[in-house]
Design an enzyme around this catalytic site. Structure first.
Site, PDB file in Angstrom:
ATOM      1  CG  ASN A 297      -1.864  -1.191   1.208  1.00 61.96           C
ATOM      2  OD1 ASN A 297      -2.064  -1.800   0.160  1.00 61.96           O
ATOM      3  ND2 ASN A 297      -2.423  -1.526   2.358  1.00 61.96           N
TER       4      ASN A 297
ATOM      5  CG  ASP B 145      -2.683   3.297   2.995  1.00 62.25           C
ATOM      6  OD1 ASP B 145      -1.999   3.005   4.003  1.00 62.25           O
ATOM      7  OD2 ASP B 145      -3.488   2.479   2.487  1.00 62.25           O
TER       8      ASP B 145
ATOM      9  CG  HIS C 205       3.907  -1.961  -4.735  1.00 62.73           C
ATOM     10  ND1 HIS C 205       2.736  -2.669  -4.858  1.00 62.73           N
ATOM     11  CD2 HIS C 205       4.893  -2.813  -5.143  1.00 62.73           C
ATOM     12  CE1 HIS C 205       2.987  -3.891  -5.320  1.00 62.73           C
ATOM     13  NE2 HIS C 205       4.292  -4.003  -5.489  1.00 62.73           N
TER      14      HIS C 205
ATOM     15  CB  CYS D  52      13.947  18.515  -7.181  1.00 60.89           C
ATOM     16  SG  CYS D  52      14.955  17.486  -6.099  1.00 60.89           S
TER      17      CYS D  52
ATOM     18  N   GLY E 154      -5.244  -9.240   3.149  1.00 60.29           N
ATOM     19  CA  GLY E 154      -5.950  -8.369   2.206  1.00 60.29           C
ATOM     20  C   GLY E 154      -5.221  -8.078   0.916  1.00 60.29           C
ATOM     21  CB  THR E 155      -2.485  -8.774  -0.923  1.00 55.66           C
ATOM     22  OG1 THR E 155      -1.960  -8.700  -2.258  1.00 55.66           O
ATOM     23  CG2 THR E 155      -1.831  -9.909  -0.181  1.00 55.66           C
TER      24      THR E 155
END
Ligand code: APR
Length: 229
Positions: free
Chosen positions: A88, A90, A105, A132, A171-172
């Protein structure tokens, strides 16, 4: 006991963060290849920026649920013997109090500079092409791993899987590699494997045990069980 937990979109679903593989095949109204590939970014950077800018903003409206909190309690008890590997982007694990978390990820709250490659914590929009913070070049992209790119932290993850006594997947869907292969890797090195998911996943048959239900209920119950309470 060394525990590696892999989490996916399902652990954040009860917090109101949408999962990826809905029945209509769309991801918040977009085809995944239109927003989550390097080719999409090269072709339509503003579409991609607006998509991730909206998701970053949406983080403010969600909060960790009992599953995230349970994993934070488990870390309090196990310390370095627990590693959470999340797909995730988040920040709900961290907001629940977990600190030993690898975002394989990437993260919504991070930007990476395409000129100097530095990664910076990022809370604002990217569509307005800000400079940047390191080199000043206005070429920041979301620090997320897109299809065709190599996930972060793979060396540390495989090392942890090799020494794990227990591997738990929460939960994947098991649709995306390399994460979908972690269960086999852990089992090959002797770990017991447990899957917690709302329903059957693409890799369910590879686990020693599967429990079906909502993460917000299954994860706290499993953590209490593991801690012998
Ligand atoms: N509790 C437990 N599991 C749930 C819940 C819930 N409340 N809600 C959904 N799930 C399960 C679904 O059954 C499904 O197996 O969570 C899984 C979500 O699957 P995906 O949407 O495919 O998400 P994920 O597996 O995290 O996707 C992997 O794909 O698009 C890429 O990079 C992206 O990290 C993502 C990767």
């Amino acid at each position: 006991m060394k525990v590696v937990v892999l989490t996916g979109a399902g652990i954040s679903a009860e917090s109101g963060v949408p999962t990826f593989r809905d029945a209509d095949g769309l991801w918040e109204g977009h085809h995944v290849e239109d927003v989550a590939t390097p080719e999409a970014y090269d072709a339509q950077p503003f579409v991609v920026h607006r998509f991730y800018d909206a998701r970053r903003k949406a983080l403010a409206a969600v909060a960790p649920n009992p599953a995230h909190h349970a994993l934070a309690r488990l870390e309090e008890a196990l310390g370095d013997d627990l590693l959470v590997v999340t797909q995730n982007i988040d920040d709900l694990h961290e907001r629940a109090g977990s600190s030993r978390v690898l975002h394989m990820h990437g993260e919504l709250l991070s930007a990476v500079c395409r000129a100097c490659r530095s990664r910076s914590r990022w809370e604002r929009d990217l569509a307005d092409l800000p400079p940047c913070p390191r080199c000043g070049t206005p070429d920041l992209r979301p620090d997320v791993v897109w299809f065709g790119e190599i996930p972060y932290e793979m060396d540390r993850i495989y090392l942890a899987l090799e020494s794990a006594d227990l591997f738990v997947s929460i939960g994947t869907s098991g649709a995306v590699y390399p994460a979908a292969g972690f269960v086999q890797q852990a089992a090959a090195y002797g770990a017991r494997t447990l899957e917690l998911n709302l329903q059957v996943s693409e890799v369910t048959t590879l686990f020693d045990e599967t429990r079906h239900g909502r993460a917000g209920e299954l994860v706290p119950a499993w953590v209490e069980e593991l801690l012998g309470r």
